[in-house]
Write a protein that holds these residues in place. Structure first.
Motif, PDB file in Angstrom:
ATOM      1  N   PHE A   1       0.849  -1.196   0.000  1.00 60.29           N
ATOM      2  CA  PHE A   1       0.000   0.000   0.000  1.00 60.29           C
ATOM      3  C   PHE A   1       0.886   1.248   0.000  1.00 60.29           C
ATOM      4  O   PHE A   1       1.916   1.292   0.669  1.00 60.29           O
ATOM      5  N   PRO A   2       0.501   2.251  -0.751  1.00 61.89           N
ATOM      6  CA  PRO A   2       1.339   3.465  -0.876  1.00 61.89           C
ATOM      7  C   PRO A   2       1.427   4.249   0.431  1.00 61.89           C
ATOM      8  O   PRO A   2       0.543   4.173   1.280  1.00 61.89           O
ATOM      9  N   LYS A   3       2.537   5.002   0.573  1.00 61.75           N
ATOM     10  CA  LYS A   3       2.717   5.849   1.756  1.00 61.75           C
ATOM     11  C   LYS A   3       1.719   6.993   1.753  1.00 61.75           C
ATOM     12  O   LYS A   3       1.227   7.427   2.796  1.00 61.75           O
ATOM     13  N   LYS A   4       1.444   7.491   0.553  1.00 63.38           N
ATOM     14  CA  LYS A   4       0.563   8.653   0.429  1.00 63.38           C
ATOM     15  C   LYS A   4      -0.893   8.260   0.651  1.00 63.38           C
ATOM     16  O   LYS A   4      -1.199   7.118   0.989  1.00 63.38           O
ATOM     17  N   LYS A   5      -1.755   9.202   0.412  1.00 69.39           N
ATOM     18  CA  LYS A   5      -3.193   8.958   0.536  1.00 69.39           C
ATOM     19  C   LYS A   5      -3.606   7.811  -0.372  1.00 69.39           C
ATOM     20  O   LYS A   5      -3.227   7.750  -1.549  1.00 69.39           O
ATOM     21  N   ILE A   6      -4.385   6.898   0.194  1.00 71.35           N
ATOM     22  CA  ILE A   6      -4.774   5.710  -0.563  1.00 71.35           C
ATOM     23  C   ILE A   6      -6.010   6.012  -1.416  1.00 71.35           C
ATOM     24  O   ILE A   6      -7.090   6.298  -0.892  1.00 71.35           O
ATOM     25  N   ASN A   7      -5.831   5.972  -2.719  1.00 70.12           N
ATOM     26  CA  ASN A   7      -6.926   6.095  -3.671  1.00 70.12           C
ATOM     27  C   ASN A   7      -6.528   5.321  -4.928  1.00 70.12           C
ATOM     28  O   ASN A   7      -5.432   4.747  -5.002  1.00 70.12           O
ATOM     29  N   TRP A   8      -7.401   5.305  -5.919  1.00 67.97           N
ATOM     30  CA  TRP A   8      -7.118   4.499  -7.113  1.00 67.97           C
ATOM     31  C   TRP A   8      -5.850   4.969  -7.822  1.00 67.97           C
ATOM     32  O   TRP A   8      -5.069   4.165  -8.334  1.00 67.97           O
ATOM     33  N   LYS A   9      -5.597   6.273  -7.823  1.00 66.01           N
ATOM     34  CA  LYS A   9      -4.432   6.809  -8.515  1.00 66.01           C
ATOM     35  C   LYS A   9      -3.133   6.314  -7.887  1.00 66.01           C
ATOM     36  O   LYS A   9      -2.164   6.010  -8.594  1.00 66.01           O
TER      37      LYS A   9
ATOM     38  N   LEU B   1      -2.932   3.577  -5.896  1.00 66.30           N
ATOM     39  CA  LEU B   1      -2.940   2.106  -5.846  1.00 66.30           C
ATOM     40  C   LEU B   1      -2.628   1.477  -7.199  1.00 66.30           C
ATOM     41  O   LEU B   1      -2.025   0.400  -7.279  1.00 66.30           O
ATOM     42  N   LYS B   2      -3.032   2.140  -8.265  1.00 66.14           N
ATOM     43  CA  LYS B   2      -2.943   1.574  -9.614  1.00 66.14           C
ATOM     44  C   LYS B   2      -1.557   1.071  -9.995  1.00 66.14           C
ATOM     45  O   LYS B   2      -1.432  -0.032 -10.559  1.00 66.14           O
ATOM     46  N   PRO B   3      -0.458   1.797  -9.706  1.00 67.65           N
ATOM     47  CA  PRO B   3       0.868   1.308 -10.090  1.00 67.65           C
ATOM     48  C   PRO B   3       1.232  -0.039  -9.463  1.00 67.65           C
ATOM     49  O   PRO B   3       2.044  -0.785 -10.016  1.00 67.65           O
ATOM     50  N   GLY B   4       0.623  -0.349  -8.309  1.00 67.19           N
ATOM     51  CA  GLY B   4       0.939  -1.607  -7.628  1.00 67.19           C
ATOM     52  C   GLY B   4       0.330  -2.824  -8.269  1.00 67.19           C
ATOM     53  O   GLY B   4       0.657  -3.962  -7.888  1.00 67.19           O
ATOM     54  N   PHE B   5      -0.559  -2.633  -9.261  1.00 69.11           N
ATOM     55  CA  PHE B   5      -1.219  -3.751  -9.925  1.00 69.11           C
ATOM     56  C   PHE B   5      -0.535  -4.173 -11.223  1.00 69.11           C
ATOM     57  O   PHE B   5      -0.928  -5.160 -11.827  1.00 69.11           O
ATOM     58  N   LYS B   6       0.468  -3.414 -11.644  1.00 67.15           N
ATOM     59  CA  LYS B   6       1.065  -3.739 -12.937  1.00 67.15           C
ATOM     60  C   LYS B   6       2.584  -3.594 -12.893  1.00 67.15           C
ATOM     61  O   LYS B   6       3.143  -2.916 -12.015  1.00 67.15           O
ATOM     62  N   ILE B   7       3.230  -4.206 -13.858  1.00 65.56           N
ATOM     63  CA  ILE B   7       4.682  -4.135 -13.991  1.00 65.56           C
ATOM     64  C   ILE B   7       5.005  -3.218 -15.168  1.00 65.56           C
ATOM     65  O   ILE B   7       4.528  -3.432 -16.286  1.00 65.56           O
ATOM     66  N   LYS B   8       5.792  -2.220 -14.920  1.00 66.13           N
ATOM     67  CA  LYS B   8       6.141  -1.253 -15.964  1.00 66.13           C
ATOM     68  C   LYS B   8       7.385  -1.750 -16.707  1.00 66.13           C
ATOM     69  O   LYS B   8       8.515  -1.404 -16.372  1.00 66.13           O
ATOM     70  N   PHE B   9       7.151  -2.549 -17.761  1.00 65.42           N
ATOM     71  CA  PHE B   9       8.268  -3.152 -18.491  1.00 65.42           C
ATOM     72  C   PHE B   9       9.046  -2.138 -19.324  1.00 65.42           C
ATOM     73  O   PHE B   9      10.164  -2.417 -19.748  1.00 65.42           O
TER      74      PHE B   9
END
Length: 377
Positions: A166-174, A176-184
């Motif tokens: 979970f991100p350090k910052k405020k938790i919202n979709w913006k 959270l979204k990077p944690g669901f994918k791998i930036k190849f």
């Protein structure tokens, strides 16, 4: 001069995750690597096994007739009848009554041709993987607790990993979204971080289940505690005390196996693979396990105990059992991933593969952080 930041709870969790991971990395890598290989052990062995082909005929022989053919090989203790035609019957044959497990014989029910199950050329390899997974190839009294402690650490790593996902910052979709994918498209350091962070997140629930169930083999105290909490004995056999025959009849008055099959079809009225264990000794009874073909899990069976005179002594329908008894009886398939056949095995294989990679990607993250130069004050 900048003030030192307070040591936060997140920083503590990060340190726990880091140092436990580094300290147990090699052991966890070996345990997860061997577990990945063991996931499809049966399927891989079958690929290299010699097929026993069943050619159809006009009429199947009775199980008694098939047993008479196998009696020259030893004492026949059980038979497994497949749900579909065109498949071999599997008989278990013991060389002596003291033998715990018999040898499997495949039998053509139309011609009575049979073949003894041969040892696979891969048996030795998979047994080594089993010993590596359970005991790190050490003596079991030494390796078992080491693997057990590593498993507890792995469970802690799974929990702390989710917290850190979970991100350090405020938790919202913006955020959270990077944690669901791998930036190849990013640099390899970012890709490595995503492989650790994102793949770990997706595999976490499966890794937690593997850890919680795997501890049942490592520690007796954990198994006893689990049995106490669930109110059901883990690894307690097929449930309840042994059932003995109540029939006052001679051996030649026993019902036929065909009659047992008929009773089974009446009591458990559905299509499925049926395993029948034959009476042993003066108080022995017929013990039947039937696996419904329509069920999602190929391992869930209903049990039936039939006396020598045909009386049904006990009937256990799996879905009628309390939830605690059902969970306790499924600890092993929940750990191995065989609970729902090939589908769940594939999920567990991928989860184990990810788990094998986590110590590697985690180490690279630590090395990268160590290389960073401290900021000048």
């Amino acid at each position: 001069m900048k003030k030192k930041k307070n040591y936060s709870l997140r920083a503590f969790i990060n340190d726990v995750h880091l140092w436990l991971g580094l300290g147990s990395g090699i052991i966890l890598f070996l345990v997860c690597f061997s577990g990945t290989i063991l996931t499809f052990e049966d399927e891989i062995k079958d690929l290299f096994a010699e097929d026993f082909t069943v050619e159809g005929g006009d009429e199947k022989l009775s199980i008694e007739q098939l047993i008479s053919v196998l009696e020259s090989e030893g004492m026949v203790s059980s038979v497994t009848v497949p749900a579909k035609d065109g498949e071999a019957y599997e008989f278990s044959v013991k060389e002596s009554p003291e033998q715990r497990r018999g040898t499997t014989y495949y039998v053509n029910p139309y011609s009575a041709e049979f073949s003894k199950k041969r040892e696979s050329s891969l048996d030795g390899f998979f047994f080594s993987m089993f010993k590596l997974h359970r005991w790190l190839l050490l003596d079991s009294s030494i390796g078992r607790p080491i693997v057990g402690v590593a498993t507890i650490i792995f469970l802690i790593l799974s929990i702390t990993g989710i917290v850190l996902w979970f991100p350090k910052k405020k938790i919202n979709w913006k955020t959270l979204k990077p944690g669901f994918k791998i930036k190849f498209s990013a640099r390899w350091k970012r890709i490595n971080h995503d492989l650790h962070n994102t793949l770990g997140f997706y595999a976490c629930i499966f890794l937690a289940i593997m850890s919680l169930t795997g501890l049942c083999w490592s520690f007796q105290w954990y198994r006893d505690l689990g049995s106490e909490v669930m109110g059901a004995q883990i690894f307690g056999g097929r449930g309840g005390p042994r059932v003995e025959s109540e029939a006052q009849i001679d051996e030649d008055e026993m019902i036929s196996i065909a009659a047992v099959e008929k009773i089974t079809a009446q009591e458990l009225n559905y299509e499925g693979k049926t395993s029948i264990s034959f009476p042993s000794g003066d108080k022995g009874v017929y013990s039947i396990r039937k696996y419904e073909s329509a069920k999602l899990s190929p391992l869930i069976a209903d049990n039936l105990i039939v006396d020598r005179d045909g009386k049904v002594l006990k009937k256990e329908v799996f879905n009628d059992k309390p939830i605690n008894l059902r969970i306790a009886s499924l600890i092993k398939p929940l750990h191995t991933g065989s609970i729902y056949g090939g589908f769940s095995k594939l999920l567990y294989f991928l989860a184990c593969l990810i788990a094998t990679s986590l110590p590697i990607t985690g180490t690279f993250i630590w090395i990268h952080k160590m290389k960073k130069k401290p900021k000048k004050e």
